[in-house]
Each structure stands twice: as C-alpha cells, then as structure tokens.
Write an enzyme that holds these catalytic residues in place. Sequence first.
Site, PDB file in Angstrom:
ATOM      1  CG  ASN A  11      11.068  21.606 -59.171  1.00 39.05           C
ATOM      2  OD1 ASN A  11      11.043  22.838 -60.393  1.00 39.05           O
ATOM      3  ND2 ASN A  11      11.776  21.698 -57.692  1.00 39.05           N
ATOM      4  CD1 TRP A  12       9.901  18.174 -64.787  1.00 38.43           C
ATOM      5  CD2 TRP A  12       9.926  19.142 -66.481  1.00 38.43           C
ATOM      6  NE1 TRP A  12       8.703  17.609 -65.573  1.00 38.43           N
ATOM      7  CE2 TRP A  12       8.652  18.818 -66.377  1.00 38.43           C
ATOM      8  CE3 TRP A  12       9.981  20.413 -67.687  1.00 38.43           C
ATOM      9  CZ2 TRP A  12       7.790  18.303 -67.524  1.00 38.43           C
ATOM     10  CZ3 TRP A  12       8.768  20.033 -69.184  1.00 38.43           C
ATOM     11  CH2 TRP A  12       8.000  19.659 -68.315  1.00 38.43           C
ATOM     12  CE  LYS A  13      14.318  19.315 -57.691  1.00 42.31           C
ATOM     13  NZ  LYS A  13      15.511  18.427 -56.136  1.00 42.31           N
ATOM     14  CG  HIS A 101      13.562  24.738 -54.116  1.00 39.20           C
ATOM     15  ND1 HIS A 101      14.531  23.652 -53.444  1.00 39.20           N
ATOM     16  CD2 HIS A 101      12.645  23.031 -54.713  1.00 39.20           C
ATOM     17  CE1 HIS A 101      14.358  22.384 -54.235  1.00 39.20           C
ATOM     18  NE2 HIS A 101      12.850  22.002 -54.482  1.00 39.20           N
ATOM     19  CD  GLU A 103      17.405  21.179 -55.631  1.00 40.63           C
ATOM     20  OE1 GLU A 103      16.636  22.137 -56.745  1.00 40.63           O
ATOM     21  OE2 GLU A 103      16.965  20.561 -55.289  1.00 40.63           O
ATOM     22  CD  GLU A 173      10.358  20.256 -51.570  1.00 38.94           C
ATOM     23  OE1 GLU A 173       9.571  19.249 -52.440  1.00 38.94           O
ATOM     24  OE2 GLU A 173      10.986  21.173 -52.207  1.00 38.94           O
ATOM     25  N   GLY A 179      16.298  14.127 -53.676  1.00 42.20           N
ATOM     26  CA  GLY A 179      17.017  14.067 -54.350  1.00 42.20           C
ATOM     27  C   GLY A 179      17.771  12.717 -54.049  1.00 42.20           C
ATOM     28  CB  SER A 219      13.406  10.765 -51.840  1.00 44.78           C
ATOM     29  OG  SER A 219      14.463  11.199 -52.640  1.00 44.78           O
ATOM     30  N   GLY A 240      10.251  15.912 -57.693  1.00 39.43           N
ATOM     31  CA  GLY A 240      11.409  16.276 -58.478  1.00 39.43           C
ATOM     32  C   GLY A 240      11.961  15.063 -59.703  1.00 39.43           C
ATOM     33  N   GLY A 241      12.690  14.857 -59.266  1.00 35.06           N
ATOM     34  CA  GLY A 241      13.306  13.648 -59.451  1.00 35.06           C
ATOM     35  C   GLY A 241      12.173  12.348 -60.819  1.00 35.06           C
TER      36      GLY A 241
HETATM   37  P1  PGA Z   1      13.361  15.117 -55.494  1.00 34.74           P
HETATM   38  O1  PGA Z   1      12.545  16.867 -55.725  1.00 34.74           O
HETATM   39  O2  PGA Z   1      12.089  14.084 -55.500  1.00 34.74           O
HETATM   40  O3  PGA Z   1      13.591  14.308 -56.961  1.00 34.74           O
HETATM   41  O4  PGA Z   1      13.302  14.317 -54.429  1.00 34.74           O
HETATM   42  C1  PGA Z   1      11.977  17.380 -54.662  1.00 34.74           C
HETATM   43  C2  PGA Z   1      11.963  18.452 -54.517  1.00 34.74           C
HETATM   44  O5  PGA Z   1      12.558  19.287 -54.924  1.00 34.74           O
HETATM   45  O6  PGA Z   1      11.315  19.475 -54.598  1.00 34.74           O
END
Ligand code: PGA
Length: 258
Positions: A11-13, A101, A103, A173, A179, A219, A240-241
């Site tokens: 997930n590149w956001k 998600h 966010e 999650e 993050g 993470s 994500g990251g």
């Molecule tokens: P992260 O993000 O791997 O950077 O913790 C995961 C996500 O939000 O799907």
Amino acid sequence: MTERKPLISGNWKMHHNHFQAIQMVQSLSYQLNNDDYSYCDVSVHPPFTDLRSIQTVLESDNIPISLGAQHCHEQEKGAFTGEVSTGMLEKLNVKLVIVGHSERREIFNETDSQVNAKIKAIFKHGMTPILCVGETIDERDAGDAETKIKNQLIEGLQGIGKDRVGKMVIAYEPIWAIGTGATATPADAQEMCAHVRNCILEISGKSPSESIRIQYGGSVKPVNIADLMMQNDIDGALVGGAALEAESFARLVQYRLQ
Ligand code: PGA
C-alpha cells in the site's frame, strides 16, 4: 482444510508519482525475476494517478503482480468531485481494492456503512475487497479490541453473501502498529487474526471462514515477515513503508526464501 494462498500487498499511500512508480515496479520485477515466488500472490496499490501507467507496465512485461487501488467511491457515477468509481477501476484491470483503511476512517471519517456500500460496489465490478479492521491503543488497553473488530466485521459485511465473503481479504491492522515500527508480536497478531476468522465463522459460516484470506498489517518489515507468515491464521501482509522501495518489497515477497 482449504488451501489459502498468501497475499503480500504493498500500500503506497500518497507516495510515488507515476514516473517513480514505473521505475519502482520495473526494479521490483527485475529483483524478483530469478526467484520462484509462486507460493504467494502479490499486489501493488499505487495512488490513482499512477494506475494507468502501472497497468501498462505489468501487462506489457507480463509481470505476475496484481494491480490494486487504495480507495473507491461507492456510487457508480455522479457529482462527487474528486472521487473515483469502481467501474473506472475495473476498466484499468484493477483486481483488488483496499477499503476501510484506518487512515480513511480516522482522517476522512469513513463509516462502517460507507465501507459496506463500497464492498458491494467493488464486488459489482468483479474485484476483490481488502477490508481493513483494527483497534486503537486505547481500545486495546481497555480490553475492547475484540469487540471493536467484531463490530467492524458485522457492519462491514452486512448483506454480503457468504460465497463473496469467502473470496474476500481481511487486513487486521492494529492502528498503534501502523507506521510506528511497533509491530504486534507474531503471537498477538495470530490471536487477533484467529479472532477475525472466528467472527467470519459466526457471521457467514464455516466455508467462508476457511477460505477467506486474513492479512496482518502494521510495521511489517523484511526482518519480521517470516515469523508473522508462519502463524496459522495469517495468510498475508498489507505493507506500507517497507513496500515503497523495490529491494525491501522484493525481500518481503521472498519471505520463504530467506
Ligand atoms: P506500515 O503501514 O507498514 O507502514 O505500518 C501499513 C498500512 O497502513 O497498511
């Protein structure tokens, strides 16, 4: 017992413009080229502006990675400035759409009933939803994590037939792990993913609970993915990251070869 093929999703956001995204996918494909990673499915979820470019790269180079989106609107079309419909995503050969998600829920106030409508819209266009659920640290400390997740699942899956539920992906999650570098331990992640599967059993029955894929997210890194993936109820990772750079993403996909 149903065989569940793991799904590793990046997930590149709001990262990577379409030039950077093309370079990233080409580099990822190059790094994975000599490895047999057919033991898992892989998806990338770039920003909307990158989708057409990434579709072209994946298809013209025959890269076995599925195209995914991060979000969609629940309506087919209309006066919804800035939004993108599932019909538009389907035309780009998008296969998987992240929905709910944390966010989106926290920053953009998406509700469970919107999430439910989006899941229906995603299915209507033949794509697979990745439904995200998870608790905050306060909810966890108060002992409310299980209830929160159960409610998110009950409301998110309302009116969705069990055959469809069985084809979905749920991403567990914990919000405190996204993050932050603070991953849930493999045992904690397993316990919560088992809880998700149990909720699916109650909501939709045995067969969907056995075939639904449950990802852990929060993470996930090349150093911790293998231990997470060894857990019985963890069928993949939403990352994500660590999925932003080709080398790191490749190492995530190669978790079995490390
Ligand atoms: P992260 O993000 O791997 O950077 O913790 C995961 C996500 O939000 O799907």
